[in-house]
Design a protein around this motif. Structure first.
Motif, PDB file in Angstrom:
ATOM      1  N   GLU A 202       0.843  -1.196   0.000  1.00  0.00           N
ATOM      2  CA  GLU A 202       0.000   0.000   0.000  1.00  0.00           C
ATOM      3  C   GLU A 202       0.878   1.245   0.000  1.00  0.00           C
ATOM      4  N   ALA A 203       0.239   2.394  -0.188  1.00  0.00           N
ATOM      5  CA  ALA A 203       0.976   3.662  -0.229  1.00  0.00           C
ATOM      6  C   ALA A 203       1.455   4.037   1.168  1.00  0.00           C
ATOM      7  N   GLY A 204       2.620   4.647   1.223  1.00  0.00           N
ATOM      8  CA  GLY A 204       3.143   5.108   2.504  1.00  0.00           C
ATOM      9  C   GLY A 204       4.621   5.394   2.435  1.00  0.00           C
ATOM     10  N   ILE A 205       5.256   5.439   3.606  1.00  0.00           N
ATOM     11  CA  ILE A 205       6.698   5.670   3.673  1.00  0.00           C
ATOM     12  C   ILE A 205       7.360   4.479   4.362  1.00  0.00           C
ATOM     13  N   TYR A 206       8.664   4.333   4.108  1.00  0.00           N
ATOM     14  CA  TYR A 206       9.432   3.255   4.746  1.00  0.00           C
ATOM     15  C   TYR A 206      10.751   3.837   5.227  1.00  0.00           C
ATOM     16  N   LEU A 207      11.266   3.290   6.304  1.00  0.00           N
ATOM     17  CA  LEU A 207      12.502   3.770   6.914  1.00  0.00           C
ATOM     18  C   LEU A 207      13.489   2.620   7.034  1.00  0.00           C
ATOM     19  N   PHE A 208      14.660   2.752   6.426  1.00  0.00           N
ATOM     20  CA  PHE A 208      15.741   1.795   6.624  1.00  0.00           C
ATOM     21  C   PHE A 208      16.523   2.228   7.857  1.00  0.00           C
ATOM     22  N   LYS A 209      16.797   1.276   8.758  1.00  0.00           N
ATOM     23  CA  LYS A 209      17.506   1.599   9.994  1.00  0.00           C
ATOM     24  C   LYS A 209      18.739   0.719  10.145  1.00  0.00           C
ATOM     25  N   ALA A 221       6.401   5.467  -1.241  1.00  0.00           N
ATOM     26  CA  ALA A 221       6.033   4.503  -2.260  1.00  0.00           C
ATOM     27  C   ALA A 221       4.523   4.422  -2.396  1.00  0.00           C
ATOM     28  N   ILE A 222       4.064   4.103  -3.596  1.00  0.00           N
ATOM     29  CA  ILE A 222       2.662   3.757  -3.799  1.00  0.00           C
ATOM     30  C   ILE A 222       2.431   2.323  -3.325  1.00  0.00           C
ATOM     31  N   TYR A 247      16.968  -3.107   9.931  1.00  0.00           N
ATOM     32  CA  TYR A 247      15.536  -3.068  10.234  1.00  0.00           C
ATOM     33  C   TYR A 247      14.829  -2.162   9.229  1.00  0.00           C
ATOM     34  N   ILE A 248      13.561  -2.459   8.980  1.00  0.00           N
ATOM     35  CA  ILE A 248      12.730  -1.602   8.140  1.00  0.00           C
ATOM     36  C   ILE A 248      11.424  -1.317   8.868  1.00  0.00           C
ATOM     37  N   ASP A 249      11.112  -0.049   9.042  1.00  0.00           N
ATOM     38  CA  ASP A 249       9.824   0.380   9.576  1.00  0.00           C
ATOM     39  C   ASP A 249       9.026   1.025   8.453  1.00  0.00           C
ATOM     40  N   TYR A 250       7.744   1.132   8.651  1.00  0.00           N
ATOM     41  CA  TYR A 250       6.907   1.757   7.635  1.00  0.00           C
ATOM     42  C   TYR A 250       5.735   2.473   8.279  1.00  0.00           C
ATOM     43  N   GLU A 256      -0.406   8.966  -2.319  1.00  0.00           N
ATOM     44  CA  GLU A 256       0.963   9.399  -2.621  1.00  0.00           C
ATOM     45  C   GLU A 256       1.271  10.788  -2.095  1.00  0.00           C
ATOM     46  N   LEU A 257       0.306  11.706  -2.123  1.00  0.00           N
ATOM     47  CA  LEU A 257       0.561  13.057  -1.632  1.00  0.00           C
ATOM     48  C   LEU A 257       1.004  13.031  -0.178  1.00  0.00           C
ATOM     49  N   LEU A 258       0.266  12.310   0.663  1.00  0.00           N
ATOM     50  CA  LEU A 258       0.648  12.236   2.076  1.00  0.00           C
ATOM     51  C   LEU A 258       1.971  11.502   2.249  1.00  0.00           C
ATOM     52  N   ALA A 259       2.221  10.508   1.401  1.00  0.00           N
ATOM     53  CA  ALA A 259       3.511   9.805   1.472  1.00  0.00           C
ATOM     54  C   ALA A 259       4.660  10.775   1.214  1.00  0.00           C
ATOM     55  N   LEU A 260       4.502  11.647   0.228  1.00  0.00           N
ATOM     56  CA  LEU A 260       5.547  12.634  -0.080  1.00  0.00           C
ATOM     57  C   LEU A 260       5.752  13.600   1.077  1.00  0.00           C
TER      58      LEU A 260
END
Length: 482
Positions: A202-209, A221-222, A247-250, A256-260
């Motif tokens: 799904e659309a959102g953001i992801y964080l590599f840690k 990402a969409i 680790y990966i968080d999301y 997409e607008l809110l993801a940006l």
């Protein structure tokens, strides 16, 4: 017993990650099943100087490799030796890509199935403090002589690999790792496949840690899972990012607008090591005001790299100048005192001829300043307030980004059955964020692309003032084409 042919490989190199890294030594041990059937080792002339810190680590110096064969002279041997084998290494991404790059340098391709003993060890010998080859050998009592030399590291990896084979008698785990659809071969060594499986599509953001849970990359990402996996397909480009990711968080955003916007907030907040875009503040322009020695309120263009203002933001000097000229002409101001002309006593602008004489002292300072104040007041009172609405994180939910008096306030979500009519109705659902050049650019780009689709505009919304300096004129307007 399975009778796969495995090539256990280690390379020593000139250092520097993947790009431009050259081999100084290679060792390959061939295993049929779990029995060593052949071994090949050689020094390699990298055709460049070996850095002192590499020599200190490996003991290999320029003198040792001076008369060694160059890679193109051993390439056929390496190719034939490994052709029917599964490529195995401790942190296979490194060794495989270094060798593949060496083949590319001489115009040849190199493709093998591969297994990583770091990832296999994490699966079959879980919960150890470290999976580096040296620490792992110490922990499970594997002799590891001549460390950081190709043959010494291969000998230790062979014993480790044999141990792993014995822990997976039915070859179930190995088959999973060899299955190309499992993505195990492309994942970074420290990242569990379970973390990937848990990612939403799904659309959102992801964080590599990294190992200390510090954010080292933020992305949007969409489709979060698909985008995360794409980072690991191109090992050459994103090798270092993969090596440092544990680790990966999301966070799901629904659209997409809110993801940006959320991505921009994480980059601003965490300043991630591997994010290049958005880390440096972009140059923007503001229209500012100040009182000169004659007591006249002057207008001028100010260049800034401030991240945290700014309704009075323009993305090019031309755009800001056009707005300043428009103000000057509309309110019959003087081009000289709007900094549109310099080094002149009397204004003589090529386009603006509406000055009523302040530069010739035929207009009083009080009358002129009143016109400037009117211009500032008009601009402050005519900044748009609106919400951009879109898909939420689940069915029946709406996501929104809120702008009040020209300034981005944040985002949030509400149930589609809620009665949301006025700007204050959004307040209970709003997650406040800090406005920046980049958040304004995201919203501006959206409006330029989609126009008024999904935009709810408000009249007489409360004024939100920017506290950068008391006389800064807030001029940012979220309209297509601005």
């Amino acid at each position: 017993m399975h009778q796969h042919l495995f090539a256990i490989i280690d390379v020593e190199t000139t250092g520097g990650g993947i790009a431009g890294n050259r081999i100084t030594e290679i060792c390959i041990a061939l295993l049929r099943g779990n029995v060593v059937v052949d071994k090949y080792t050689t020094l390699v002339n990298p055709e460049r100087e070996i850095p002192h810190y590499i020599t200190a680590l490996t003991g290999i110096d320029d003198r040792m490799v001076a008369n060694a064969p160059r890679f193109f002279e051993v390439a056929e041997k390496i190719d034939l030796f490994t052709r029917d084998a599964i490529f195995v290494a401790h942190n296979v991404s490194f060794d495989y890509n270094v060798i593949r790059n060496e083949f590319e340098n001489i115009g040849q391709s190199f493709t093998r199935k591969r297994l990583c003993t770091v990832r296999l060890s994490r699966k079959l010998i879980p919960n150890l403090l470290s999976y580096s080859l040296g620490r792992l050998c110490d922990t499970i009592n594997i002799p590891h002589l001549d460390r950081h030399r190709a043959e010494g590291d291969v000998d230790a990896t062979v014993i480790l690999f044999q141990r792993l084979l014995s822990l997976d008698e039915d070859f179930k785990v190995f088959n999973t790792f060899l299955n190309p659809r499992s993505k195990q071969a492309t994942l970074p060594p420290h990242l569990s496949s379970e973390q990937i499986e848990d990612l939403p599509e799904e659309a959102g953001i992801y964080l590599f840690k990294n190992q200390k849970h510090k954010v080292i990359y933020a992305g949007k990402a969409i489709n979060i899972k698909k985008r995360v996996l794409s980072h690991f397909y191109d090992k050459k480009k994103e090798y270092h990012l993969g090596q440092e990711t544990y680790y990966i968080d999301y966070e799901k955003t629904g659209n997409e607008l809110l993801a940006l916007l959320v991505e921009s907030e994480h980059i601003r907040k965490h300043y991630p090591k591997f994010n290049r875009a958005q880390k440096l503040p972009a140059t923007t322009y503001q229209i500012i005001s100040y009182v000169n020695q004659r007591g006249i309120i002057q207008l001028a263009l100010g260049k800034t790299k401030a991240l945290n203002d700014s309704v009075s933001t323009f993305y090019s000097r031309t755009e800001a100048m056009e707005k300043l000229e428009e103000i000057c002409e509309t309110y019959k101001l003087c081009p000289r005192f709007c900094t549109l002309q310099s080094n002149v006593e009397k204004c003589s602008h090529y386009k603006i001829h509406s000055c009523e004489g302040i530069c010739e002292e035929t207009e009083s300072v009080e009358d002129y300043n009143e016109k400037v104040r009117s211009a500032i007041e008009f601009l402050n009172e005519n900044k748009p307030s609106f919400a951009i609405q879109g898909k939420g994180r689940s069915n029946g939910e709406i996501g929104f980004a809120l702008v009040v008096a020209g300034q981005y306030q944040g985002f949030g979500f509400f149930d589609q059955n809620e009665s949301i009519c006025e700007v204050e109705d959004f307040e209970p659902y709003l997650k406040r964020q800090i406005a920046s050049y980049h958040t304004h650019a995201v919203i501006r780009s959206y409006l330029k692309k989609y126009g008024e689709d999904n935009v709810v505009r408000f009249e007489n919304a409360p004024t939100v003032r920017c506290e950068v300096r008391s006389l800064t004129i807030d001029l940012f307007e979220f309209f297509p084409g601005n």
